[in-house]
Structures are given as C-alpha cells and as structure tokens.
Write a protein that holds these residues in place. Sequence first.
Motif, PDB file in Angstrom:
ATOM      1  N   MET A   1       0.840  -1.202   0.000  1.00  0.00           N
ATOM      2  CA  MET A   1       0.000   0.000   0.000  1.00  0.00           C
ATOM      3  C   MET A   1       0.869   1.245   0.000  1.00  0.00           C
ATOM      4  O   MET A   1       1.880   1.289   0.698  1.00  0.00           O
ATOM      5  CB  MET A   1      -0.922   0.021   1.227  1.00  0.00           C
ATOM      6  N   HIS A   2       0.447   2.241  -0.779  1.00  0.00           N
ATOM      7  CA  HIS A   2       1.146   3.527  -0.804  1.00  0.00           C
ATOM      8  C   HIS A   2       0.195   4.605  -0.311  1.00  0.00           C
ATOM      9  O   HIS A   2      -0.940   4.708  -0.785  1.00  0.00           O
ATOM     10  CB  HIS A   2       1.619   3.855  -2.220  1.00  0.00           C
ATOM     11  N   VAL A   3       0.661   5.403   0.648  1.00  0.00           N
ATOM     12  CA  VAL A   3      -0.142   6.479   1.227  1.00  0.00           C
ATOM     13  C   VAL A   3       0.578   7.800   1.016  1.00  0.00           C
ATOM     14  O   VAL A   3       1.779   7.906   1.280  1.00  0.00           O
ATOM     15  CB  VAL A   3      -0.382   6.260   2.737  1.00  0.00           C
ATOM     16  N   VAL A   4      -0.163   8.806   0.577  1.00  0.00           N
ATOM     17  CA  VAL A   4       0.364  10.162   0.487  1.00  0.00           C
ATOM     18  C   VAL A   4      -0.179  10.960   1.660  1.00  0.00           C
ATOM     19  O   VAL A   4      -1.401  11.054   1.857  1.00  0.00           O
ATOM     20  CB  VAL A   4      -0.031  10.850  -0.831  1.00  0.00           C
ATOM     21  N   VAL A   5       0.710  11.516   2.463  1.00  0.00           N
ATOM     22  CA  VAL A   5       0.335  12.413   3.547  1.00  0.00           C
ATOM     23  C   VAL A   5       0.552  13.837   3.067  1.00  0.00           C
ATOM     24  O   VAL A   5       1.659  14.184   2.629  1.00  0.00           O
ATOM     25  CB  VAL A   5       1.169  12.151   4.822  1.00  0.00           C
ATOM     26  N   VAL A   6      -0.476  14.655   3.133  1.00  0.00           N
ATOM     27  CA  VAL A   6      -0.374  16.042   2.691  1.00  0.00           C
ATOM     28  C   VAL A   6      -0.291  16.933   3.923  1.00  0.00           C
ATOM     29  O   VAL A   6      -1.229  17.019   4.713  1.00  0.00           O
ATOM     30  CB  VAL A   6      -1.580  16.442   1.823  1.00  0.00           C
ATOM     31  N   GLY A   7       0.848  17.594   4.075  1.00  0.00           N
ATOM     32  CA  GLY A   7       1.071  18.480   5.212  1.00  0.00           C
ATOM     33  C   GLY A   7       2.266  18.029   6.015  1.00  0.00           C
ATOM     34  O   GLY A   7       2.270  16.921   6.567  1.00  0.00           O
ATOM     35  N   GLY A   8       3.273  18.891   6.105  1.00  0.00           N
ATOM     36  CA  GLY A   8       4.502  18.559   6.820  1.00  0.00           C
ATOM     37  C   GLY A   8       4.624  19.256   8.157  1.00  0.00           C
ATOM     38  O   GLY A   8       5.733  19.492   8.633  1.00  0.00           O
ATOM     39  N   GLY A   9       3.482  19.578   8.780  1.00  0.00           N
ATOM     40  CA  GLY A   9       3.503  20.058  10.152  1.00  0.00           C
ATOM     41  C   GLY A   9       3.562  18.891  11.110  1.00  0.00           C
ATOM     42  O   GLY A   9       3.727  17.728  10.711  1.00  0.00           O
ATOM     43  N   ILE A  10       3.403  19.169  12.398  1.00  0.00           N
ATOM     44  CA  ILE A  10       3.576  18.135  13.408  1.00  0.00           C
ATOM     45  C   ILE A  10       2.564  17.002  13.245  1.00  0.00           C
ATOM     46  O   ILE A  10       2.880  15.832  13.458  1.00  0.00           O
ATOM     47  CB  ILE A  10       3.509  18.754  14.830  1.00  0.00           C
ATOM     48  N   VAL A  11       1.327  17.306  12.823  1.00  0.00           N
ATOM     49  CA  VAL A  11       0.326  16.253  12.645  1.00  0.00           C
ATOM     50  C   VAL A  11       0.685  15.364  11.463  1.00  0.00           C
ATOM     51  O   VAL A  11       0.657  14.126  11.555  1.00  0.00           O
ATOM     52  CB  VAL A  11      -1.081  16.856  12.472  1.00  0.00           C
ATOM     53  N   GLY A  12       1.039  15.961  10.335  1.00  0.00           N
ATOM     54  CA  GLY A  12       1.425  15.178   9.178  1.00  0.00           C
ATOM     55  C   GLY A  12       2.660  14.332   9.436  1.00  0.00           C
ATOM     56  O   GLY A  12       2.743  13.175   9.004  1.00  0.00           O
ATOM     57  N   LEU A  13       3.633  14.892  10.159  1.00  0.00           N
ATOM     58  CA  LEU A  13       4.844  14.150  10.487  1.00  0.00           C
ATOM     59  C   LEU A  13       4.521  12.953  11.370  1.00  0.00           C
ATOM     60  O   LEU A  13       5.043  11.847  11.163  1.00  0.00           O
ATOM     61  CB  LEU A  13       5.843  15.063  11.194  1.00  0.00           C
ATOM     62  N   SER A  14       3.651  13.154  12.352  1.00  0.00           N
ATOM     63  CA  SER A  14       3.263  12.061  13.231  1.00  0.00           C
ATOM     64  C   SER A  14       2.540  10.969  12.451  1.00  0.00           C
ATOM     65  O   SER A  14       2.776   9.773  12.662  1.00  0.00           O
ATOM     66  CB  SER A  14       2.375  12.580  14.359  1.00  0.00           C
ATOM     67  N   CYS A  15       1.655  11.372  11.526  1.00  0.00           N
ATOM     68  CA  CYS A  15       0.944  10.391  10.699  1.00  0.00           C
ATOM     69  C   CYS A  15       1.925   9.594   9.844  1.00  0.00           C
ATOM     70  O   CYS A  15       1.844   8.359   9.758  1.00  0.00           O
ATOM     71  CB  CYS A  15      -0.070  11.089   9.804  1.00  0.00           C
ATOM     72  N   ALA A  16       2.842  10.297   9.192  1.00  0.00           N
ATOM     73  CA  ALA A  16       3.813   9.626   8.333  1.00  0.00           C
ATOM     74  C   ALA A  16       4.663   8.644   9.133  1.00  0.00           C
ATOM     75  O   ALA A  16       4.937   7.517   8.692  1.00  0.00           O
ATOM     76  CB  ALA A  16       4.703  10.653   7.634  1.00  0.00           C
ATOM     77  N   HIS A  17       5.074   9.056  10.321  1.00  0.00           N
ATOM     78  CA  HIS A  17       5.913   8.196  11.164  1.00  0.00           C
ATOM     79  C   HIS A  17       5.150   6.949  11.596  1.00  0.00           C
ATOM     80  O   HIS A  17       5.672   5.826  11.521  1.00  0.00           O
ATOM     81  CB  HIS A  17       6.379   8.982  12.386  1.00  0.00           C
ATOM     82  N   ALA A  18       3.907   7.123  12.047  1.00  0.00           N
ATOM     83  CA  ALA A  18       3.121   5.983  12.515  1.00  0.00           C
ATOM     84  C   ALA A  18       2.794   5.020  11.370  1.00  0.00           C
ATOM     85  O   ALA A  18       2.780   3.798  11.565  1.00  0.00           O
ATOM     86  CB  ALA A  18       1.834   6.475  13.168  1.00  0.00           C
ATOM     87  N   LEU A  19       2.553   5.556  10.182  1.00  0.00           N
ATOM     88  CA  LEU A  19       2.294   4.702   9.024  1.00  0.00           C
ATOM     89  C   LEU A  19       3.542   3.912   8.647  1.00  0.00           C
ATOM     90  O   LEU A  19       3.477   2.702   8.370  1.00  0.00           O
ATOM     91  CB  LEU A  19       1.834   5.551   7.840  1.00  0.00           C
ATOM     92  N   ALA A  20       4.682   4.581   8.635  1.00  0.00           N
ATOM     93  CA  ALA A  20       5.935   3.915   8.276  1.00  0.00           C
ATOM     94  C   ALA A  20       6.279   2.823   9.282  1.00  0.00           C
ATOM     95  O   ALA A  20       6.851   1.785   8.908  1.00  0.00           O
ATOM     96  CB  ALA A  20       7.065   4.934   8.183  1.00  0.00           C
ATOM     97  N   GLU A  21       5.948   3.030  10.534  1.00  0.00           N
ATOM     98  CA  GLU A  21       6.197   2.004  11.550  1.00  0.00           C
ATOM     99  C   GLU A  21       5.423   0.722  11.258  1.00  0.00           C
ATOM    100  O   GLU A  21       5.809  -0.357  11.732  1.00  0.00           O
ATOM    101  CB  GLU A  21       5.821   2.528  12.933  1.00  0.00           C
ATOM    102  N   ARG A  22       4.334   0.840  10.505  1.00  0.00           N
ATOM    103  CA  ARG A  22       3.548  -0.332  10.108  1.00  0.00           C
ATOM    104  C   ARG A  22       3.945  -0.844   8.726  1.00  0.00           C
ATOM    105  O   ARG A  22       3.184  -1.560   8.084  1.00  0.00           O
ATOM    106  CB  ARG A  22       2.052   0.020  10.153  1.00  0.00           C
ATOM    107  N   ASP A  23       5.146  -0.434   8.287  1.00  0.00           N
ATOM    108  CA  ASP A  23       5.709  -0.895   7.009  1.00  0.00           C
ATOM    109  C   ASP A  23       4.858  -0.499   5.812  1.00  0.00           C
ATOM    110  O   ASP A  23       4.794  -1.223   4.805  1.00  0.00           O
ATOM    111  CB  ASP A  23       5.918  -2.415   7.027  1.00  0.00           C
ATOM    112  N   ILE A  24       4.210   0.656   5.909  1.00  0.00           N
ATOM    113  CA  ILE A  24       3.441   1.198   4.796  1.00  0.00           C
ATOM    114  C   ILE A  24       4.320   2.182   4.033  1.00  0.00           C
ATOM    115  O   ILE A  24       5.017   3.010   4.634  1.00  0.00           O
ATOM    116  CB  ILE A  24       2.157   1.879   5.308  1.00  0.00           C
TER     117      ILE A  24
END
Length: 381
Positions: A1-24
């Motif tokens: 699965m590929h996910v695009v996170v739009v927004g590089g503020g603290i919320v977007g960074l947290s989302c990207a980090h948590a998704l990557a931790e699940r090998d997404i």
Amino acid sequence: MHVVVVGGGIVGLSCAHALAERDIEVTLCERGSIGGESTQRSAGGIRTQFATRVNIDLSLASLPIWNEFEERFGVDIAHRQTGYLFLTREETTAAEFRENVVLQNERGGQSEYLDPSELTAYAPGINPEGFVAATYSPLDGFADPNLAAQGYAQALGDDVTVLTKTPVEDIVVENGTVSGVETPDEHIAAEMVVDAAGAWAGQLGAMAGVDLPIEPKRRQILIANPETPVPEDAPLTIDLDTGLYFRPEREGQALVGGHFGEADPTQDPGSYDKTMDFDWATAALENASGWTDHFGPETTVKRGWAGLYAVTPDHHPVIEEVLPGLVVAAGFSGHGFQHAPATGQLVAEIVHDGEPSLVDIGVLGSDRFEEGGLREETNVA
C-alpha cells in the motif's frame, strides 16, 4: 500500500511516522518547509484540561510520547510539566470548571478545582481579586514545537519520501475512490491520501469534493521582558474570560498569546499577515497587568508573530475516512501540536486496520456538523 500524507507540520509528520512504523510506503508532500507553518508558530502547549471526553482522551493518549520523546526520537524538546492554570471571574464558568475536573479525573487526569485563595500557591504572581475559581493540573505544560518537528522528521529517515516545496494541486478521485494526487511536477498514485494540511485542510478536501468546515483563524503571540521575571516553574496561566494566556519563556521572559482582542475573520492561509500587531500587544500586556504582577509599565516586547488555527465550529478536529481513500486529520482549533502523537497512531490504525482503537473518536466524524452531535470545546484560548 502507498499512502500520500499532505502536510509537513507536526500532525502530518506524526501520521507519516506511525504509518511507516507499520511498514506502509509513505510519501509526504509539504507545500513549503517541514514544520514551517502553524507548527513553528505554536505556543507548544500540552494539556489534559479539556471540557470534552474525546479531547481529554486525545491528550492522555499523546502524553506518554511527549514524556518519552527524547528516549524515542533522540531529541530533547524541552518538555516542561509546570502545569496549566485556568482562571475565571464568571460563576457559570466556575460551575463548568467543577464538571470538567470531575470528567478529566474520571478519564485518568490529575486536575484540581481551586478557590481564589489558593491561586498564589500555584502562581505567586497572580492577583486573585475578581476571580471566582480556577483549575490546575500538574500533568500539563509545554514543549518546543520546532524541536518536536525536528525529532519526527529525523525519525522518518529513509522510510518516508519527503517532498518539500511540493503543493498538492488536486486529489484524484475515480469512481468515488481516491487514487492519488497531482503536484506541479507529477502524478503520485496512492491507495490512500491523508489530509493533514492544517489551515489548508478545507481547500484540500474541496479538491476531492468534500466540504470540511475548517476555517483558518489568525492568532498572535509575543515574547516579553516582564517587569517581574516569570519563574521557570510557573504554570501556563489562562484567563479564560478574555482568552489571554502567558507562560514562562527563557531567562524570566514570558510568552503571551491567545484569542484576546481578535476580530476572528477567516484568513487566506497563503497570504495572511504573519507579523504581530503592536496595538494588540499593548492591549494584551495592559490586560495582563490587571491580574498578574509580572507585567507593568516597564515591560517591553522582545518580538512577536502571528499564525493560524484551523478552527471547526465546535473546536474539535475531524479524524475520519471521509471518502474511500481520503482520511482527514485536521481542524484541531489550536490543539494540533499537543494531540499530534495520538492522531498519528489513529490515522495509522484507520489506514492499516480499517478502524481506530487507541481512542474512541466516533464523535469526530464530519457528519456531526449537520447533526449537531458534539458538545463545543469551551477550554479554548
């Protein structure tokens, strides 16, 4: 699965980090620089004292990460749990304070209801005259938003493709399902897109045909050299009746901000005035001098700035898959920094597991604005 996170503020960074931790596989698109908009203009408050169950739960779920941030991410974010002190002169608000403290403690907080005579024990510089009640929690405090964004960004490493200076110009929807985004340089195919765009979240949702009542509101902050230095262990103190707050900054200085004196028009996030209004600063310090000993004629303003809250009608975020393939995590109404850790985990659960489990966020769906199903958050500054 590929996910695009739009927004590089603290919320977007947290989302990207948590998704990557699940090998997404994750691509993060940021129209400017990482943490360069509302995150860097935040006061960095972290508190459990809210008026609704879901906001309290988001805070309590985020707190372990804030408390262990340096251990987890290798960056000292200067997290200081000096407490929050809420003040009111209104009996109706005092009654709400009592209810809030009960709810906060039922959910796992450590809040206290205070009479005016008890204020100086928590904040010696406060003049209790005129106030009828207060609340305090030792779990609350603040941290450095820029360092927090840096910690998350470093943790992404090579696991996330980060594209700065890359605005998303369109969200592609095919047969009612999101299939990717368009940037100035390319089409990026994705099974899911996360709208963590803060002040731009409403505009982004509209690209997919989703109406999000998230409005950018301008808020101001100043750094002052007070007449009497503010101790480093002083709580972040809020006059809830006026919306004015202050907290200790470095070397006895004070950070002062809030919605005090704001006309509150909706702003264009691409062109709003990011400078501080000196008339506002003068009025804010004059007001503060009436209920605290720290500010007086000798107080000077060192610097100031303005940023944007992404505000919803009830001052709660939207955290929901609003359209197949489109997850919204925005509209925090000034609370996005402190709720970012839990939000990232929740978004990852929605994407990976199909539903959230960390916190019950069933009330944070966008349909509530038509149904009127959520109490307004009143502990807002």
